[in-house]
Design a protein around this motif. Sequence first.
Motif, PDB file in Angstrom:
ATOM      1  N   ASP A 268      25.666  81.260  38.533  1.00  0.00           N
ATOM      2  CA  ASP A 268      26.317  82.506  38.926  1.00  0.00           C
ATOM      3  C   ASP A 268      26.403  83.359  37.668  1.00  0.00           C
ATOM      4  O   ASP A 268      27.180  83.065  36.763  1.00  0.00           O
ATOM      5  N   LEU A 269      25.599  84.402  37.617  1.00  0.00           N
ATOM      6  CA  LEU A 269      25.486  85.200  36.400  1.00  0.00           C
ATOM      7  C   LEU A 269      26.805  85.868  36.026  1.00  0.00           C
ATOM      8  O   LEU A 269      27.076  86.088  34.842  1.00  0.00           O
ATOM      9  N   LEU A 270      27.635  86.179  37.011  1.00  0.00           N
ATOM     10  CA  LEU A 270      28.921  86.810  36.722  1.00  0.00           C
ATOM     11  C   LEU A 270      29.901  85.796  36.137  1.00  0.00           C
ATOM     12  O   LEU A 270      30.413  85.982  35.022  1.00  0.00           O
TER      13      LEU A 270
ATOM     14  N   ALA B 208      26.889  92.246  35.275  1.00  0.00           N
ATOM     15  CA  ALA B 208      26.382  91.758  36.551  1.00  0.00           C
ATOM     16  C   ALA B 208      25.801  92.893  37.386  1.00  0.00           C
ATOM     17  O   ALA B 208      24.705  92.772  37.955  1.00  0.00           O
TER      18      ALA B 208
ATOM     19  N   LEU C 190      26.976  86.617  41.360  1.00  0.00           N
ATOM     20  CA  LEU C 190      25.563  87.011  41.289  1.00  0.00           C
ATOM     21  C   LEU C 190      24.718  85.762  40.998  1.00  0.00           C
ATOM     22  O   LEU C 190      24.359  85.486  39.854  1.00  0.00           O
TER      23      LEU C 190
END
Length: 415
Positions: free
Chosen positions: A149-151, A258, A411
């Motif tokens: 999860d990039l965030l 994000a 994300l």
Amino acid sequence: MSESSAVQLTPELVEDPVRGYADLRERDSLAEVLLPGSQIPVRLITRYADVRTALSEPRLIRNRGAVPGGAEGPDPQAELAAAVFDAFPPEYAKYLTGPLALFDGAEHARRRAPLTRAFTARRIASLRSFTERTAQELLDSLAERGGADLLHEFAYPLCTAVICELVGVDEADRAQVCGWIRDFAYGDGTGAVAGLKGVVDYVARLIARRRAEPADDLISALIQNSAGSGDPLTEDELISTVFLLIDTGITPPALFLAHAALALFDHPGQLALLRERPELLERAVPELLRYVSMVRIGASLYAAEDFTFAGTPLRKGEAVAVALIAANHDPQEYGEHAERLDITREFGRGDGHLAFGHGAHYCLGAALGRLVTGVVFDRLLIGRPGVELAVPRDGLEFGHWPGDGFHLLGLPVRL
């Protein structure tokens, strides 16, 4: 103003620079709008030139209590704030009412000056190698799993590490500080009070420690600069200032990273061009700041006297709001393709956008934001050409705060 004649802005419209504001920009006078979660109309400034002027107009002030003779009628800013702040105990809520954004003139200058002197260009530049190393370590670790999860697993930890390194939060405490801030500013509300208490109490202890044993960090410099001034910050003001630094240094930049990554995923041609021509990163950073405009609507401003602004007579005490995202997509400033993401766009002098505000309240963290953004997109999107969304675009989830547009809840990407 009449509520019945006001334009209702939904979260979808607040964040949409075309559908949300195109008509409002064309009006001869400032439109009356209802922001999401508000029932009190406010005049909305949408044109670039008008927003820039408003942010440095001395007759438009941040502190409603400083309106000569007082301001009458309901306050839209207080209404939106109540939706967030009423849940907090008064002894902790007071640290939420002391941000620099809510003061004007000499009082704003008094509170900001010690921080400005501590926020030096040298101090920010020295964070580059730390930011590069931390970003690389996080990405390498996440890549071993194939995705993340990039965030929450990258942007939040990275922004926490950077602002804590700057401020002087001990490394062993950073994960806990990140958790408190996430609970306070971003969660479902159930942990918000505990998150605020955790950060405030920690900051109070940290200030006491740095008074006894100064270090080479921003909090020590802030304490020293304040003590050396003719009108030093009180203990509560110091706590409020450091809390503000940590809070605004984590959630807003994490969300921006994000959303900016998502903007490039949504424009694969622009992402391919950036990877093909990495030298465009210098232009891509301000263009993404302009395009995303994470703070869509700025804090309310109040007319200190009766006067006419942008063709609109304002009454003393009347509230106006600035639509930063509308200004950053104004065709009068950016041409007929203002709505497009264009990483080759050339800006004139200065930022070329209003994402960091303008005038006396210009964001102190702007240089740090540019540095972190440049590092992230160099290491994440240019250095890893295979990174992509791990879910269908329409499977992403969004939430919103009162008065705001939508923001990502996560994300997921493949690395």
